[in-house]
Design an enzyme around this catalytic site. Structure first.
Site, PDB file in Angstrom:
ATOM      1  N   ASP A  46       0.934  -1.158   0.285  1.00  0.00           N
ATOM      2  CA  ASP A  46      -0.002  -0.029  -0.059  1.00  0.00           C
ATOM      3  C   ASP A  46       0.926   1.216  -0.121  1.00  0.00           C
ATOM      4  O   ASP A  46       1.836   1.182   0.301  1.00  0.00           O
ATOM      5  CB  ASP A  46      -0.844   0.056   1.405  1.00  0.00           C
ATOM      6  CG  ASP A  46      -1.958  -1.174   1.265  1.00  0.00           C
ATOM      7  OD1 ASP A  46      -2.261  -1.701   0.226  1.00  0.00           O
ATOM      8  OD2 ASP A  46      -2.314  -1.655   2.291  1.00  0.00           O
ATOM      9  N   TYR A  74       6.299  -8.732   8.475  1.00  0.00           N
ATOM     10  CA  TYR A  74       6.106  -7.170   8.694  1.00  0.00           C
ATOM     11  C   TYR A  74       6.528  -6.738  10.286  1.00  0.00           C
ATOM     12  O   TYR A  74       6.065  -7.437  11.262  1.00  0.00           O
ATOM     13  CB  TYR A  74       4.694  -7.072   8.356  1.00  0.00           C
ATOM     14  CG  TYR A  74       4.254  -7.420   7.156  1.00  0.00           C
ATOM     15  CD1 TYR A  74       4.247  -6.194   6.002  1.00  0.00           C
ATOM     16  CD2 TYR A  74       3.820  -8.528   6.670  1.00  0.00           C
ATOM     17  CE1 TYR A  74       3.854  -6.590   4.683  1.00  0.00           C
ATOM     18  CE2 TYR A  74       3.301  -8.830   5.423  1.00  0.00           C
ATOM     19  CZ  TYR A  74       3.233  -7.952   4.344  1.00  0.00           C
ATOM     20  OH  TYR A  74       2.992  -8.097   3.246  1.00  0.00           O
ATOM     21  N   ASP A  88      -6.444   1.585   8.181  1.00  0.00           N
ATOM     22  CA  ASP A  88      -5.105   2.017   8.136  1.00  0.00           C
ATOM     23  C   ASP A  88      -5.425   3.635   8.342  1.00  0.00           C
ATOM     24  O   ASP A  88      -6.574   3.948   8.399  1.00  0.00           O
ATOM     25  CB  ASP A  88      -4.135   1.579   7.016  1.00  0.00           C
ATOM     26  CG  ASP A  88      -4.572   2.347   5.604  1.00  0.00           C
ATOM     27  OD1 ASP A  88      -5.371   3.054   5.739  1.00  0.00           O
ATOM     28  OD2 ASP A  88      -3.988   1.646   4.797  1.00  0.00           O
ATOM     29  N   ARG A 206      -3.512  -5.196   7.987  1.00  0.00           N
ATOM     30  CA  ARG A 206      -4.853  -4.317   8.280  1.00  0.00           C
ATOM     31  C   ARG A 206      -5.993  -5.035   8.997  1.00  0.00           C
ATOM     32  O   ARG A 206      -6.519  -4.366   9.963  1.00  0.00           O
ATOM     33  CB  ARG A 206      -5.140  -3.438   6.917  1.00  0.00           C
ATOM     34  CG  ARG A 206      -4.020  -2.371   6.763  1.00  0.00           C
ATOM     35  CD  ARG A 206      -4.636  -1.600   5.529  1.00  0.00           C
ATOM     36  NE  ARG A 206      -4.610  -2.420   4.289  1.00  0.00           N
ATOM     37  CZ  ARG A 206      -5.387  -2.305   3.305  1.00  0.00           C
ATOM     38  NH1 ARG A 206      -6.565  -1.386   3.112  1.00  0.00           N
ATOM     39  NH2 ARG A 206      -5.386  -2.975   2.113  1.00  0.00           N
TER      40      ARG A 206
END
Length: 348
Positions: A46, A74, A88, A206
């Site tokens: 993203d 991550y 987010d 997310r």
């Protein structure tokens, strides 16, 4: 305008994507720097997210299917107390229940069901197609989007820092984009938590934040997301776009010369990703025309044991490809075990 070769030197680049641009923006930048059209990426990040984005050049774009299918790691920051329509910080606030404090035991209770093999409903603002259209396009057009849950594996979800109470200031929502129930503007008490996630391809970090916030009854969203690994490609090996530009400039031999990208060569990349099977000269010649070598089941079993290849317990489609190498060690392409024989997947 400089010439763009149709057959550039093939290989992979590991880029540290900055925040604020799309993965396609990175691809476009690499196309300009390398002066070539055949560029792709293995796994979208993203615009808000940063970190590892694997780029394929030339024939190495054929490896990106397996790059994007690898596990990923991550580091993320979850903000509890506020929910958004994108899960987010780039989205519109849809609920602000606030969260004055959060114990580690309550947080652990919310995260525990999100580990292992789970069914995850992807975030609504995603690139998943619904009736031929991207979910994010439908959501932004004001349509209700319902996505089906799908299996993902969360092999690691750990708290890196103790919960940090904080305060965020909510601004008044633009009435044209406001949610059905107006969220008041002003200060809201929240709790920020840093986590590390190791997961299968197709996982939405997310959505993990969203589901943890829902379990606690306070809502949550991501305020930061950084991808630190894709398969065997770590962040330590990544170049920023500025570093890539400098490397290309320093490598230029002179006016009119083609730029040289600091690539992981195609053969080395394939050997880093897959086990190797050596072919004879005759087999290598036949493989160049798409003919797979022949091995008995016993020979395949012996080879698999020697290289640690999972010959049993996976379907033909799930089995990892095999790098076919010539007697000199050159990677010729990819094979796959199909039942009791080998078949050709790709010829480089």
């Amino acid at each position: 305008m400089a010439r763009r070769p149709d057959n550039p030197r093939p290989g992979l680049l590991v880029i540290d994507k900055p925040a604020g641009i799309t993965s396609h923006d990175v691809v476009s930048r690499v196309r300009r720097l390398g002066r070539t059209r055949k560029v792709g990426h293995g796994g979208t990040l993203d615009p808000m997210a940063t970190g590892v984005l694997v780029i394929g050049i030339g024939k190495a774009t054929k490896l990106l299917t397996w790059v994007s299918g690898h596990s990923k790691e991550y580091r993320a920051t979850i903000r509890f107390g506020v929910a958004t329509n994108t899960d987010d910080a780039e989205g519109i606030v849809t609920a602000a229940m606030g969260c004055a404090s959060l114990s580690e035991s309550d947080l652990e209770a919310a995260l525990a069901p999100l580990r292992g093999d789970i069914m995850q409903v992807p975030t609504t603002v995603s690139a998943i197609k619904v009736n031929g259209q991207r979910a994010y396009a439908l959501a932004r057009a004001g349509q209700d989007v319902e996505l089906a849950a799908r299996p993902v594996r969360i092999s690691r979800l750990e708290i890196l820092t103790p919960p940090r109470p904080a305060e965020c200031l909510l601004e008044e929502t633009d009435t044209d984009n406001a949610p059905d129930e107006q969220v008041p503007s002003g200060p809201v008490r929240v709790v920020d938590v840093d986590v590390i996630v190791e997961c299968s391809s197709g996982t939405y970090v997310r959505a993990l934040a969203r589901d943890a916030g829902a379990a606690l009854g306070v809502g949550a969203h991501l305020t930061a997301l950084r991808r630190t690994r894709v398969g065997d490609f770590p962040l330590d090996d990544a170049l920023t776009l500025d570093e890539l530009a400098c490397a290309v400039e320093e490598s230029s031999a002179g006016e009119g010369e083609e730029p040289v990208l600091p690539l992981i060569p195609l053969g080395r990349a394939a050997l880093d990703m897959f086990p190797a099977l050596a072919l004879s000269e005759a087999e290598a010649g036949a493989f160049a025309h798409g003919q797979a070598p022949r091995r008995s089941r016993g020979q395949l079993t012996q080879w698999a044991a020697a290289v640690g290849y999972a010959l049993e317990g996976t379907s033909d489609e799930e089995a990892s490809p095999i790098a076919a190498t010539s007697p000199s060690g050159e990677v010729l392409g990819l094979l796959r075990v199909d039942g009791t024989r080998l078949r050709t997947v790709l010829v480089f």
